[in-house]
Design an enzyme around this catalytic site. Structure first.
Site, PDB file in Angstrom:
ATOM      1  N   ASP A  52       0.847  -1.196   0.000  1.00 38.70           N
ATOM      2  CA  ASP A  52       0.000   0.000   0.000  1.00 38.70           C
ATOM      3  C   ASP A  52       0.884   1.248   0.000  1.00 38.70           C
ATOM      4  O   ASP A  52       1.892   1.298   0.703  1.00 38.70           O
ATOM      5  CB  ASP A  52      -0.885   0.077   1.263  1.00 38.70           C
ATOM      6  CG  ASP A  52      -1.643  -1.212   1.503  1.00 38.70           C
ATOM      7  OD1 ASP A  52      -2.104  -1.785   0.510  1.00 38.70           O
ATOM      8  OD2 ASP A  52      -1.749  -1.625   2.675  1.00 38.70           O
ATOM      9  N   ASP A  58       0.089   8.465   7.944  1.00 40.45           N
ATOM     10  CA  ASP A  58       0.379   7.087   8.358  1.00 40.45           C
ATOM     11  C   ASP A  58       1.711   7.046   9.103  1.00 40.45           C
ATOM     12  O   ASP A  58       1.855   6.408  10.150  1.00 40.45           O
ATOM     13  CB  ASP A  58       0.596   6.184   7.125  1.00 40.45           C
ATOM     14  CG  ASP A  58      -0.653   5.537   6.612  1.00 40.45           C
ATOM     15  OD1 ASP A  58      -1.565   5.296   7.407  1.00 40.45           O
ATOM     16  OD2 ASP A  58      -0.697   5.265   5.400  1.00 40.45           O
ATOM     17  N   GLU A  81       1.805  -2.398  11.511  1.00 44.66           N
ATOM     18  CA  GLU A  81       1.437  -2.712  10.133  1.00 44.66           C
ATOM     19  C   GLU A  81       2.348  -2.000   9.136  1.00 44.66           C
ATOM     20  O   GLU A  81       2.544  -2.464   8.022  1.00 44.66           O
ATOM     21  CB  GLU A  81      -0.022  -2.292   9.889  1.00 44.66           C
ATOM     22  CG  GLU A  81      -0.542  -2.760   8.557  1.00 44.66           C
ATOM     23  CD  GLU A  81      -1.950  -2.259   8.281  1.00 44.66           C
ATOM     24  OE1 GLU A  81      -2.873  -2.745   8.934  1.00 44.66           O
ATOM     25  OE2 GLU A  81      -2.101  -1.387   7.411  1.00 44.66           O
ATOM     26  N   GLU A  82       2.913  -0.883   9.545  1.00 42.51           N
ATOM     27  CA  GLU A  82       3.736  -0.085   8.627  1.00 42.51           C
ATOM     28  C   GLU A  82       5.217  -0.459   8.639  1.00 42.51           C
ATOM     29  O   GLU A  82       5.997   0.124   7.896  1.00 42.51           O
ATOM     30  CB  GLU A  82       3.586   1.408   8.951  1.00 42.51           C
ATOM     31  CG  GLU A  82       2.166   1.934   8.833  1.00 42.51           C
ATOM     32  CD  GLU A  82       1.586   1.845   7.414  1.00 42.51           C
ATOM     33  OE1 GLU A  82       2.365   1.783   6.449  1.00 42.51           O
ATOM     34  OE2 GLU A  82       0.348   1.820   7.273  1.00 42.51           O
ATOM     35  N   ASP A 103      -1.910  -1.057  14.246  1.00 38.13           N
ATOM     36  CA  ASP A 103      -2.084  -0.426  12.924  1.00 38.13           C
ATOM     37  C   ASP A 103      -2.252   1.051  13.240  1.00 38.13           C
ATOM     38  O   ASP A 103      -3.286   1.470  13.752  1.00 38.13           O
ATOM     39  CB  ASP A 103      -3.338  -1.000  12.237  1.00 38.13           C
ATOM     40  CG  ASP A 103      -3.563  -0.381  10.862  1.00 38.13           C
ATOM     41  OD1 ASP A 103      -2.855   0.575  10.510  1.00 38.13           O
ATOM     42  OD2 ASP A 103      -4.474  -0.856  10.147  1.00 38.13           O
ATOM     43  N   LEU A 105      -2.658   3.914  11.634  1.00 34.31           N
ATOM     44  CA  LEU A 105      -3.733   4.719  11.026  1.00 34.31           C
ATOM     45  C   LEU A 105      -4.404   3.875   9.951  1.00 34.31           C
ATOM     46  O   LEU A 105      -3.914   3.781   8.828  1.00 34.31           O
ATOM     47  CB  LEU A 105      -3.163   6.011  10.452  1.00 34.31           C
ATOM     48  CG  LEU A 105      -4.127   7.186  10.459  1.00 34.31           C
ATOM     49  CD1 LEU A 105      -4.697   7.456  11.842  1.00 34.31           C
ATOM     50  CD2 LEU A 105      -3.455   8.418   9.927  1.00 34.31           C
ATOM     51  N   ASP A 106      -5.507   3.268  10.339  1.00 34.17           N
ATOM     52  CA  ASP A 106      -6.204   2.384   9.406  1.00 34.17           C
ATOM     53  C   ASP A 106      -7.230   3.173   8.600  1.00 34.17           C
ATOM     54  O   ASP A 106      -7.836   4.109   9.118  1.00 34.17           O
ATOM     55  CB  ASP A 106      -6.893   1.271  10.193  1.00 34.17           C
ATOM     56  CG  ASP A 106      -7.575   0.305   9.259  1.00 34.17           C
ATOM     57  OD1 ASP A 106      -6.857  -0.492   8.635  1.00 34.17           O
ATOM     58  OD2 ASP A 106      -8.804   0.375   9.130  1.00 34.17           O
ATOM     59  N   GLU A 267      -5.425  -6.088  12.566  1.00 34.79           N
ATOM     60  CA  GLU A 267      -6.815  -5.670  12.309  1.00 34.79           C
ATOM     61  C   GLU A 267      -7.808  -6.721  12.789  1.00 34.79           C
ATOM     62  O   GLU A 267      -8.657  -6.450  13.644  1.00 34.79           O
ATOM     63  CB  GLU A 267      -6.991  -5.388  10.796  1.00 34.79           C
ATOM     64  CG  GLU A 267      -6.205  -4.158  10.359  1.00 34.79           C
ATOM     65  CD  GLU A 267      -5.916  -4.087   8.866  1.00 34.79           C
ATOM     66  OE1 GLU A 267      -5.793  -5.146   8.223  1.00 34.79           O
ATOM     67  OE2 GLU A 267      -5.789  -2.962   8.337  1.00 34.79           O
TER      68      GLU A 267
END
Ligand code: AHM
Ligand code: MG
Length: 321
Positions: A52, A58, A81-82, A103, A105-106, A267
């Site tokens: 992504d 983010d 997640e990043e 996560d 900033l989802d 998530e």
């Protein structure tokens, strides 16, 4: 504090860890609220491990969570997640007993268009020996072993919703005093939902079983009445609406990507812990999300989550395939 009173032996580390996360949430909320006014809108040119495009906010959120937690001595390792690999605590900081996965900033495709986004977090006890650096194995635990899971929703107000395994509680940020105040004690989700939430533009990629399940939610099936569609494309916002009002969210796999888009550890597992504590359910179509043993940090999973009877309906229909 109430939870801590139930455990007189508690050191307070977990409550303090929640305060650390609240601090990060307030800083992220401040940045989100000012996003159109500062020079932090727009995409970067980098992609994360799932491919992504990363947004500037983010990265700001990712750093904010990391900086709020890494020097506290309460955690031994984190994973985001990043970030591709687990994040160790700095060498000069003692390794604590907790592990935080998040996560930051989802729903990041919604940042630039002023639509609700969220932060999701999950806390585990370490499995590696205390006093040693945290490891990948500390991060790869099944969801049933979570001690806390929660999210912060940057919506029309900023809310923190979390569970420690004793029900689900929601706190709303009062921006005038900078504190989260208990606004939704003991959240219970309706047994049957009125909404179904799925990206229906993927219809042609789905398996016939998924098409039948979504078709049944839309048109009704036997005793089940057809539902109204609601899909924001921000998991935290879609999940929160369904948690409060009743509904089922689906992000199925498809023929090309059988494991779907969403990630198990950042998530699916935390939201599954929350939804179960509120009386709902979460599966990947056949297995309870909380019982899936992760093999990899960034593992994807199909997700059906929300009101119990709707999730059970979907699971039964998918199993009949
Ligand atoms: P992100 O973590 O990169 O923001 O991606 C996850 C988001 C979820 O919030 C949302 O449920 C989903 O992606 C929406 O995906 P799609 O645009 O394919 O419907
Ligand atoms: Mg995400």
């Amino acid at each position: 504090m109430e939870q801590e009173r139930l455990h007189p032996e508690a050191t307070g580390d977990l409550s303090n860890l929640l305060y650390d996360i609240c601090l990060a949430a307030k800083i992220i909320a401040r940045n989100v609220r000012r996003a159109g006014l500062t020079d932090i809108l727009g995409g970067t040119t980098t992609v994360n491990v799932s491919g992504d495009l990363q947004q500037k906010l983010d990265l700001v959120a990712n750093e904010t969570v990391r900086n709020s937690l890494q020097h506290t001595g309460r955690i031994c390792v984190m994973a985001s997640e990043e970030d591709e690999a687990p994040i160790p605590v700095p060498a000069n900081v003692p390794a604590g007993k907790y592990v935080v996965l998040y996560d930051p900033l989802d729903g990041s495709s919604n940042i630039d268009v002023n639509v609700s986004i969220g932060t999701i977090f999950s806390i585990y006890r370490r499995v590696s020996p205390e006093g040693t650096p945290g490891k990948l194995a500390d991060c790869l635990q099944e969801g049933l072993r979570q001690v806390v899971a929660g999210y912060i929703l940057y919506g029309s107000s900023t809310m923190l919703v979390y569970t420690t395994g004793n029900g689900v509680h929601g706190f709303t940020l009062d921006p005038t005093i900078g504190e989260f105040l208990l606004s939704h004690a003991h959240i219970r989700t309706p047994e049957v939902g009125k909404y179904y939430s799925v990206n229906e533009s993927n219809w042609n990629k789905w398996t016939p079983a998924t098409q039948r399940v979504v078709g049944a939610f839309k048109n009704g099936d036997g005793a089940m009445k057809g539902k109204t569609a609601r899909y924001i494309g921000s998991l935290v916002a879609d999940f929160h609406r369904n948690l409060i009002s009743g509904g089922v969210f689906l992000y199925p796999g498809d023929r090309k990507v059988p494991q779907g888009k969403l990630r198990l550890l950042y998530e699916a597992a935390p939201l599954a812990f929350i939804v179960e504590q509120a009386g709902g359910a979460a599966t990947d179509g056949s297995r309870r999300i909380l019982e899936i043993a992760p093999q990899e940090l960034h593992q994807h999973t199909p997700l059906v989550i929300g009101s119990r009877s709707d999730v059970e309906f979907a699971t039964a229909r998918m199993a009949a395939e």
